[in-house]
Design a protein around this motif. Sequence first.
Motif, short mmCIF file in Angstrom:
data_model
loop_
_atom_site.label_atom_id
_atom_site.label_comp_id
_atom_site.label_asym_id
_atom_site.label_seq_id
_atom_site.Cartn_x
_atom_site.Cartn_y
_atom_site.Cartn_z
N PHE A 23 30.30 -48.07 -45.81
CA PHE A 23 29.27 -47.14 -44.95
C PHE A 23 28.72 -48.17 -43.92
CE2 PHE A 23 27.26 -44.47 -48.49
CZ PHE A 23 28.30 -43.80 -48.33
N ASN A 24 28.87 -49.67 -43.90
CA ASN A 24 28.28 -50.54 -42.79
C ASN A 24 29.52 -50.41 -41.78
OD1 ASN A 24 25.77 -51.65 -43.29
ND2 ASN A 24 26.47 -52.22 -45.15
N ASN A 25 30.81 -50.60 -42.20
CA ASN A 25 31.79 -50.27 -41.37
C ASN A 25 31.66 -49.18 -40.20
OD1 ASN A 25 33.08 -52.60 -42.14
ND2 ASN A 25 34.51 -51.30 -43.35
N LEU A 26 31.11 -48.06 -40.99
CA LEU A 26 30.99 -46.71 -40.33
C LEU A 26 29.64 -46.99 -39.46
CD1 LEU A 26 32.20 -43.90 -42.57
CD2 LEU A 26 33.33 -44.90 -40.90
N LEU A 27 28.60 -47.43 -39.97
CA LEU A 27 27.68 -47.48 -39.16
C LEU A 27 27.71 -48.47 -38.01
CD1 LEU A 27 24.63 -48.06 -41.83
CD2 LEU A 27 24.93 -46.16 -40.21
N GLY A 28 28.48 -49.40 -38.23
CA GLY A 28 28.86 -50.48 -36.93
C GLY A 28 29.34 -49.84 -35.85
N LEU A 29 29.97 -48.75 -36.19
CA LEU A 29 30.72 -48.02 -34.99
C LEU A 29 29.93 -47.05 -34.46
CD1 LEU A 29 34.04 -46.77 -36.80
CD2 LEU A 29 33.80 -48.67 -35.13
N ILE A 30 28.51 -46.83 -34.78
CA ILE A 30 27.99 -46.01 -34.27
C ILE A 30 27.07 -46.89 -32.81
CG2 ILE A 30 25.60 -44.74 -34.18
CD1 ILE A 30 26.30 -44.13 -37.31
N PRO A 31 27.18 -46.53 -31.72
CA PRO A 31 26.99 -47.39 -30.88
C PRO A 31 25.33 -47.85 -30.53
CG PRO A 31 27.99 -45.86 -29.68
CD PRO A 31 27.88 -45.48 -31.23
N PHE A 32 24.58 -46.83 -31.07
CA PHE A 32 23.07 -47.12 -30.94
C PHE A 32 22.40 -46.89 -32.13
CE2 PHE A 32 24.84 -42.98 -29.21
CZ PHE A 32 24.56 -41.96 -30.33
N PHE A 33 21.03 -47.39 -32.14
CA PHE A 33 19.87 -47.41 -33.38
C PHE A 33 20.24 -46.00 -34.17
CE2 PHE A 33 16.02 -46.97 -35.24
CZ PHE A 33 15.83 -48.49 -35.89
N PRO A 34 20.32 -46.05 -35.43
CA PRO A 34 20.10 -47.15 -36.26
C PRO A 34 21.45 -48.13 -36.70
CG PRO A 34 19.92 -45.10 -37.52
CD PRO A 34 20.26 -44.94 -36.20
N GLY A 35 22.42 -47.49 -36.04
CA GLY A 35 23.86 -48.29 -36.21
C GLY A 35 23.73 -49.16 -35.11
N GLY A 36 25.13 -49.60 -34.82
CA GLY A 36 25.47 -50.65 -33.92
C GLY A 36 25.34 -52.05 -34.22
N ALA A 37 24.69 -52.29 -35.45
CA ALA A 37 24.63 -53.75 -35.75
C ALA A 37 26.04 -54.02 -36.42
CB ALA A 37 23.61 -54.03 -36.83
#
Lengths: 166, 398
Positions: free
Chosen positions: B242-256
């Motif tokens: 999940f965090n790998n995927l969230l990291g791929l989202i370039p803006f909030f709330p992903g991107g970290a």
Amino acid sequence: MELVNPGLGLIFWMTLSFGIVLFILSKYAWPLILGGIKEREEEINNSLESARQAREEIKNLQSNNEQLLKQAREERDALMREARELKDDMIVKAKSQADQQAKQIIESAKAAIEQEKTAALSDLKNQVAGLSIEIAEKLLKAELSKENKQKELMDKLIGEAGQQLN
Amino acid sequence: MIIRPVQSVLVALLLFITSSLFAQHASENEAVEHDGVSIESHDEAFNAGNMILEHIVDAYEWHILTYGDFHLSIPLPIIVYHKGSFITFLSSKLHHGHSPALFDENKDLIHAVEQGAPEHPVFGLAVMHEGAHKGKLAYIKVADYVNHHVIVEDIEAGMPTDLSITKNVVSLWISLILILVIFFSVAKSYKKRKGMAPKGLQSALEPFIVFIRDDIAKESIGEKKYEKYVPYLLTIFFFIFFNNLLGLIPFFPGGANLTGNIAITMVLALFTFIITTVSGNKNYWTHIVNTPGVPWWLKIPMPLMPIVELMGLITKPFVLMVRLFANITAGHIIVLGFISLIFIFGNMHPVAGYGVSIVSIAFSIFLTFLEFLVALIQAYVFTLLSALYFGAATEEHH
């Protein structure tokens, strides 16, 4: 160096938060999920097993049925054969009986006819005799109405009787 | 036919992101002067290295976008343990890391920028922009700031105990809440739909769960003992995935870039290490201390084999930590690198920038798809290796 220099705060929060989540999930979520999956798998296995058994039973039943059917067919054939034989027998018997009866009837009819015939003949004879007597009577009456004739007859009869006495 | 709208949305998003990045970096130079603090050399030209690094490391605020002079970022609480008590203040006091937070003797924050040069600051904290502690909060030499308006790290003061709620901590919490919500709802549907076919989210996640249980845990640990480890393996798999995927989202709330942060992978590797060590049986320790099938002179008088084995013990989690960190970080760097190309060429000539953008975006799209694959593979590899270590620790002598 920033990249490979782990931050103390992040380590602290990660250990704490991840630990708590790991604990909560392991205690409340995963057992339910894994239990559910396992239960369903067992149920599917059981269902498949029972389906297999049912299929086998049906197979057995089918072969049983076939056997029964075969038996029944054989029995039917036998029965039919018997019936046919019986029928033929009966026909033959009936025929002979009928023949006999017919013969008897004809016989008795013949006898009856014979009887009737003799009866009729005797009746005819009687009637002819009666008629002849009547005719004779009438003739006699007519003949004897004349005196000489009576005398003639008397003479003739006495002659006949005398002849017979002689 | 279905793909087409998705594609156009993706392209539009990428264009949007690239243009906002462009805006951010074009305005960065001006922004520095507006803050009134002259931190030297905030790059005149576009610096791809800095830009990429800023995007993959942790931060004290969650920057969302910059448009002209307007900075949209979520300030996050900074928590520092200083001489017996905690100091907390919002990261907005640091003005995007350009000014320090100064404190008086009562550990109260002095509002430096609003009130001009403070009179009695006792100590100060600031985000370092260079040196060994780059990007971290450190003590500064207060006198230098008051007198010369320069931020110099006070190395003798040591590093503050910094428990700030950084961007990655917030992202961590978001992902953990997401995981809790998802798996509690899935657990609920297992309870509700007992013995029935899975549905919705439940059926989306069940293949993964069954795969981890059967093909990772059961295979690596063995039929008898695997059950105890499945919850942990499931948790790390889904956490990493999940965090790998969230990291791929370039803006909030992903991107970290959470799974590409060495602190996070270190903690995950430590969890695996601790579980391995705790569940190690006699056979496992015998293999380490007194490796069977090895000539005695390798153990006595010089314990060569035990040393090698002990090194192996440490290497395993270390490799786990580095592999995940490096894979995810590398992916982010490459994607950001391609985006940077646009600005590097754009700085030469706008037409070159537009020309390169076509190629760059095509490559970024390709790499993002590749990263989806990597997200899954790395989660799988981490989980599989953890399971293998548990399996080695619990293996019976044969």
